[in-house]
Design an enzyme around this catalytic site. Sequence first.
Site, PDB file in Angstrom:
ATOM      1  CD  GLU A  33     116.514 105.371 106.912  1.00  0.00           C
ATOM      2  OE1 GLU A  33     116.321 106.488 106.981  1.00  0.00           O
ATOM      3  OE2 GLU A  33     117.505 104.913 107.327  1.00  0.00           O
ATOM      4  NE  ARG A 257     107.024 115.563 109.117  1.00  0.00           N
ATOM      5  CZ  ARG A 257     107.734 114.776 108.764  1.00  0.00           C
ATOM      6  NH1 ARG A 257     108.725 115.098 107.895  1.00  0.00           N
ATOM      7  NH2 ARG A 257     107.790 113.497 109.499  1.00  0.00           N
ATOM      8  CE  LYS A 267     110.486 106.147 108.804  1.00  0.00           C
ATOM      9  NZ  LYS A 267     111.160 105.796 107.514  1.00  0.00           N
TER      10      LYS A 267
HETATM   11  P1  ATP Z   1     109.841 109.844 109.659  1.00  0.00           P
HETATM   12  O1  ATP Z   1     110.337 111.067 110.199  1.00  0.00           O
HETATM   13  O2  ATP Z   1     108.669 109.333 110.226  1.00  0.00           O
HETATM   14  O3  ATP Z   1     110.875 108.412 109.966  1.00  0.00           O
HETATM   15  P2  ATP Z   1     111.192 109.994 107.184  1.00  0.00           P
HETATM   16  O4  ATP Z   1     111.001 111.075 106.505  1.00  0.00           O
HETATM   17  O5  ATP Z   1     112.252 109.542 107.735  1.00  0.00           O
HETATM   18  O6  ATP Z   1     110.004 109.962 108.203  1.00  0.00           O
HETATM   19  P3  ATP Z   1     111.268 108.126 105.185  1.00  0.00           P
HETATM   20  O7  ATP Z   1     110.940 106.620 105.166  1.00  0.00           O
HETATM   21  O8  ATP Z   1     112.361 108.768 104.692  1.00  0.00           O
HETATM   22  O9  ATP Z   1     110.396 108.697 106.499  1.00  0.00           O
HETATM   23  O10 ATP Z   1     110.015 108.795 104.048  1.00  0.00           O
HETATM   24  C1  ATP Z   1     109.657 108.468 102.864  1.00  0.00           C
HETATM   25  C2  ATP Z   1     108.878 109.387 102.205  1.00  0.00           C
HETATM   26  O11 ATP Z   1     107.745 109.794 102.846  1.00  0.00           O
HETATM   27  C3  ATP Z   1     109.531 110.636 102.103  1.00  0.00           C
HETATM   28  O12 ATP Z   1     109.453 111.326 100.803  1.00  0.00           O
HETATM   29  C4  ATP Z   1     109.099 111.705 103.070  1.00  0.00           C
HETATM   30  O13 ATP Z   1     109.174 112.792 102.659  1.00  0.00           O
HETATM   31  C5  ATP Z   1     107.466 111.073 103.123  1.00  0.00           C
HETATM   32  N1  ATP Z   1     106.983 111.381 104.330  1.00  0.00           N
HETATM   33  C6  ATP Z   1     107.620 111.067 105.730  1.00  0.00           C
HETATM   34  N2  ATP Z   1     106.631 111.530 106.832  1.00  0.00           N
HETATM   35  C7  ATP Z   1     105.702 112.344 106.183  1.00  0.00           C
HETATM   36  C8  ATP Z   1     104.811 112.894 106.503  1.00  0.00           C
HETATM   37  N3  ATP Z   1     104.451 112.953 107.777  1.00  0.00           N
HETATM   38  N4  ATP Z   1     103.921 113.572 105.650  1.00  0.00           N
HETATM   39  C9  ATP Z   1     104.377 113.622 104.216  1.00  0.00           C
HETATM   40  N5  ATP Z   1     105.309 112.854 103.729  1.00  0.00           N
HETATM   41  C10 ATP Z   1     106.004 112.161 104.744  1.00  0.00           C
HETATM   42 MG    MG Z   2     113.989 109.502 106.378  1.00  0.00          MG
END
Ligand code: ATP
Ligand code: MG
Length: 553
Positions: A33, A257, A267
Amino acid sequence: MSEEKSLHFIEEIVEQDLQSGKYKSIITRFPPEPNGYLHIGHSKSICLNFGLAAKYGGSTNLRFDDTNPVTEDTEYVESIKADIRWLGFDWSNELYASDYFDQLYAFAVSLIQQGLAYVDDSTSEEIAQLKGTPTEPGKNSAYRDRSMTENLQLFEEMKSGKYKDGEKVLRAKIDMAHTNMLMRDPIIYRIKHAHHHRTGDKWCIYPMYDFAHGQSDSIEKITHSICTLEFIPHRELYDWFIEKLSIFPSHQYEFARLNMTYTVMSKRKLLQLVNEGHVTGWDDPRMPTISGFRRKGYTPASIRTFCDKIGVAKRENLIDLSLLEFCLREDLNHTAKRAMAVLDPLKMVITNYETGKTEELTSENGPDASMGTRTIPFSKELWIEQEDFMEVPAKKWFRLAPGAMVRLKSAYIVQCDHFIKNEQGQVVEVHCTYIPESKSGSDTSGINVKGTIHWVSAAHATTAEIRLYDRLFRVENPSSEEGDFKEYINPDSLQIISKAYIEPSLSQATLEDRFQFLRKGYFCLDTDSTKNHLIFNRTVTLKDAWSKEVKKG
Ligand code: ATP
Ligand code: MG
């Protein structure tokens, strides 16, 4: 016998799917995102998705999951692309969930036509109230039995802007008593009069994550849609939409994760650190962002190795930051150029060295001769480290002390004859004699000394600012502590040395160079650096000082 690594559970699934002929080839996607910069957790997902496609001859899409207009921005899109490229990966297609808004709208209309979606006028509070709890079924909304025609018209009106934010939502009609709370008539469209970074003002209704993600996967014919464990309960809904819409059956798989010690990884929290000025920006070298690590001097290879080492698990865990640092040192030890820099200077005068004379001494650039050599000027007055001199030497002190001998790296053996203190009692100058026959590479002195120290010639040295970084948080897992995570910020995460002396060759350093400052750690030029004001960041210390502390405990 070859030392083959065993397959992780997703590789096993992919191999089965290829062997059984379920798919001819695989397509994965990385779906960020664009509401922030990528962090080290994302790199795990990137390495996994792009790694699978590379290993099994498939392809990977980069899809921006941009269905929330309020938090998203093109700045983030650009940074995400740069970070993925820097990590060493390239995508087959650059796609945006927002490109599918027309298609998603049509999917929603199709659900309404099948009697599987309805427009609800309830407020969000009312919807929450009727939702029930995990142990109690929910109750049907008063609007649940609207006719298909009425629903079609209302949804059309929602789209055309007739209603204000929150006045109506579109919900899937599933089962208000379902054991999975996410299946209790989830909201699939909401009204949001907001400007979108790509579609502008065309839309005032936006699909929810669950209504956009699986369908986007399906549109792109993603075979293995990999996400983190918290999406397990969403899988049922993911499959439900695909089934009811009779579209390409993408499948969702979940892995744990990455969580890492001494930092935070969401984020939302990283944005707070940036906005509230706890760090200088998303690329502050103390941030766990890819751009922070890059600016600090990390190499893409070290991050890829790290992601490989931690593996792909089904259970959440907290990975020690020292493992990442270990991977980094392993890489930098082979690739970083050697150089000398004095961070806490003490003047050394070589009394028997000719005044005004300069010798260009040869020194190796790498851990061995394979990276070539460079020359370093040597002269009568040098800078050495304060900590390399002891007025009253400790036991087993092999460095400089009154009467003691030490080798100057790539130069001569010197003996300390005399030292000068200032009024505060601080040693400000050491006077030594050098042994002309002891020159490195052609030493005929027959003298053996145990200690070698680094130095720079005072007359030739360049000055630089040095930034030494420590962990951003004082505790292992700030997110699990009581109170606000920012209370656990380490107040000493940055130490600035405003005037260090560095060997003159370092004035040619570029942002791509990685250095080992002998005995001091790994360093790189900072992006704030200018020709007239050089700034170096410490990437990592030479040894893991922190684990030693723990052992001593
Ligand atoms: P955050 O909680 O940090 O905002 P998010 O999952 O909302 O992370 P996205 O931009 O939606 O962030 O994530 C893009 C991809 O990266 C998704 O497939 C998500 O599952 C993966 N991802 C995000 N954080 C992690 C993590 N700590 N370890 C492994 N994969 C991750
Ligand atoms: Mg997300």
